[in-house]
Design an enzyme around this catalytic site. Sequence first.
Site, mmCIF file in Angstrom:
data_model
loop_
_atom_site.group_PDB
_atom_site.id
_atom_site.type_symbol
_atom_site.label_atom_id
_atom_site.label_comp_id
_atom_site.label_asym_id
_atom_site.label_seq_id
_atom_site.Cartn_x
_atom_site.Cartn_y
_atom_site.Cartn_z
ATOM 1 N N HIS A 44 34.473 28.986 35.139
ATOM 2 C CA HIS A 44 34.988 30.016 36.407
ATOM 3 C C HIS A 44 33.826 30.199 36.496
ATOM 4 O O HIS A 44 33.759 31.246 38.206
ATOM 5 C CB HIS A 44 36.452 30.396 36.026
ATOM 6 C CG HIS A 44 37.610 29.717 35.980
ATOM 7 N ND1 HIS A 44 38.559 30.737 35.593
ATOM 8 C CD2 HIS A 44 37.689 28.768 35.638
ATOM 9 C CE1 HIS A 44 39.662 30.045 35.586
ATOM 10 N NE2 HIS A 44 38.844 28.595 35.772
ATOM 11 N N GLU B 141 50.628 39.095 23.358
ATOM 12 C CA GLU B 141 52.097 38.736 23.916
ATOM 13 C C GLU B 141 52.291 36.852 23.627
ATOM 14 O O GLU B 141 51.321 36.701 22.996
ATOM 15 C CB GLU B 141 51.495 39.058 25.931
ATOM 16 C CG GLU B 141 51.767 40.743 25.823
ATOM 17 C CD GLU B 141 51.308 40.899 27.426
ATOM 18 O OE1 GLU B 141 51.990 39.643 28.601
ATOM 19 O OE2 GLU B 141 51.074 42.102 27.470
HETATM 20 P P1 OAD Z 1 44.805 36.864 32.368
HETATM 21 O O1 OAD Z 1 44.370 38.131 32.613
HETATM 22 O O2 OAD Z 1 46.040 36.452 32.408
HETATM 23 O O3 OAD Z 1 45.996 37.051 30.251
HETATM 24 C C1 OAD Z 1 45.485 38.103 29.903
HETATM 25 C C2 OAD Z 1 45.316 37.573 29.194
HETATM 26 O O4 OAD Z 1 45.356 38.762 27.585
HETATM 27 C C3 OAD Z 1 47.130 38.114 28.742
HETATM 28 O O5 OAD Z 1 48.359 37.183 28.148
HETATM 29 C C4 OAD Z 1 47.116 39.481 27.476
HETATM 30 O O6 OAD Z 1 48.330 38.975 26.919
HETATM 31 C C5 OAD Z 1 46.219 39.220 27.040
HETATM 32 N N1 OAD Z 1 45.485 40.365 26.359
HETATM 33 C C6 OAD Z 1 45.001 41.465 26.722
HETATM 34 N N2 OAD Z 1 44.462 42.163 25.762
HETATM 35 C C7 OAD Z 1 43.796 41.753 24.611
HETATM 36 C C8 OAD Z 1 43.454 41.792 23.289
HETATM 37 N N3 OAD Z 1 42.884 42.588 23.023
HETATM 38 N N4 OAD Z 1 43.369 40.652 22.436
HETATM 39 C C9 OAD Z 1 44.298 39.518 23.135
HETATM 40 N N5 OAD Z 1 44.223 39.614 23.954
HETATM 41 C C10 OAD Z 1 44.405 40.262 24.541
HETATM 42 O O7 OAD Z 1 42.912 36.451 32.097
HETATM 43 P P2 OAD Z 1 42.954 34.389 31.624
HETATM 44 O O8 OAD Z 1 44.019 33.663 30.885
HETATM 45 O O9 OAD Z 1 41.750 34.802 31.381
HETATM 46 O O10 OAD Z 1 40.074 33.094 37.148
HETATM 47 O O11 OAD Z 1 43.234 34.387 33.120
HETATM 48 C C11 OAD Z 1 42.826 33.070 33.656
HETATM 49 C C12 OAD Z 1 42.531 33.071 35.722
HETATM 50 O O12 OAD Z 1 42.718 33.848 36.340
HETATM 51 C C13 OAD Z 1 41.412 33.638 35.081
HETATM 52 O O13 OAD Z 1 39.999 33.082 34.677
HETATM 53 C C14 OAD Z 1 40.710 34.128 37.090
HETATM 54 C C15 OAD Z 1 42.390 34.402 36.636
HETATM 55 O O14 OAD Z 1 42.930 34.311 38.126
HETATM 56 C C16 OAD Z 1 39.447 32.958 38.827
HETATM 57 O O15 OAD Z 1 39.179 34.261 39.150
HETATM 58 C C17 OAD Z 1 39.220 31.429 39.095
#
Ligand code: OAD
Length: 244
Positions: free
Chosen positions: A120, A217
């Site tokens: 990204h 989660e």
């Molecule tokens: P999200 O914010 O959607 O998800 C974050 C995940 O991390 C959640 O499932 C949480 O449960 C988990 N989480 C939180 N704390 C954690 C920890 N300490 N250890 C492990 N996991 C943890 O983030 P992404 O999946 O990266 O794209 O989101 C995908 C894309 O959506 C991003 O790259 C961005 C966003 O829109 C763009 O900007 C194009």
Amino acid sequence: MEISQELLERIAESKRVCVLTGAGISAESGVPTFRGGGHSAVWKGMPFDEISSAKMVRENLGEVWEWFDYRRGILAKCKPNPAHFALVELEKKAEDFTLVTQNVDGLHGRAGTKQIIELHGNINRSRCVKCEIRFKIESSVIPHQPEKCVKCTGELRPDVILFGEMLPGGAFEEAAENAMICDIFFVIGTSAMVYPAAGLAEIARQNHAYLVEINPEITPMTNLCDEAFAGKAGEILPLIVELF
Ligand code: OAD
């Protein structure tokens, strides 16, 4: 934390390791996630997928810069955490290693991982909307005052992929090739809601990789995984990497 016999055997036999990370791996560094904990990020009353969109770049580039400046401001105070450093160790231990990240925060690179596919983009770069040339954002000054492109005087935008945009040419293909041939695929800190990134885990599974998730989660990926560790990446990943 209980590690299955199967995972121990897979680790002992594994040659190729592929890792997909999302915002959750940087959560323990103090970087806010987009989703999770029952919340969805909002900035100035706008859902993050509205401000982070191709439409917003066309209609209000200044606002987009403000949002990314806000995020760069948060990042300026953040450092890589034990999960980022564990992946640096894993890269040294594994015969073949690829890290695919959805994160634009640059923390994997700052930790020292070498082989990174940033699907990204990167928040510390800008890109000309006309000629596509990229510039490193050297200044830590917030707000960043985007100059015009030195080559064609086009406007500069953050060099990140926004909703409604294609991934950078070749990046997904390279990630998919690695997902296809790996023995173990880790899915770490991602809600697995955004495609095509989330599809990499499915590609790995179809090609018989052992799928391991680390996330406090449940996600749409949890049931597809061979093993899911419900906890924080900074606590769990260093313990797993020690076993390689
Ligand atoms: P999200 O914010 O959607 O998800 C974050 C995940 O991390 C959640 O499932 C949480 O449960 C988990 N989480 C939180 N704390 C954690 C920890 N300490 N250890 C492990 N996991 C943890 O983030 P992404 O999946 O990266 O794209 O989101 C995908 C894309 O959506 C991003 O790259 C961005 C966003 O829109 C763009 O900007 C194009």
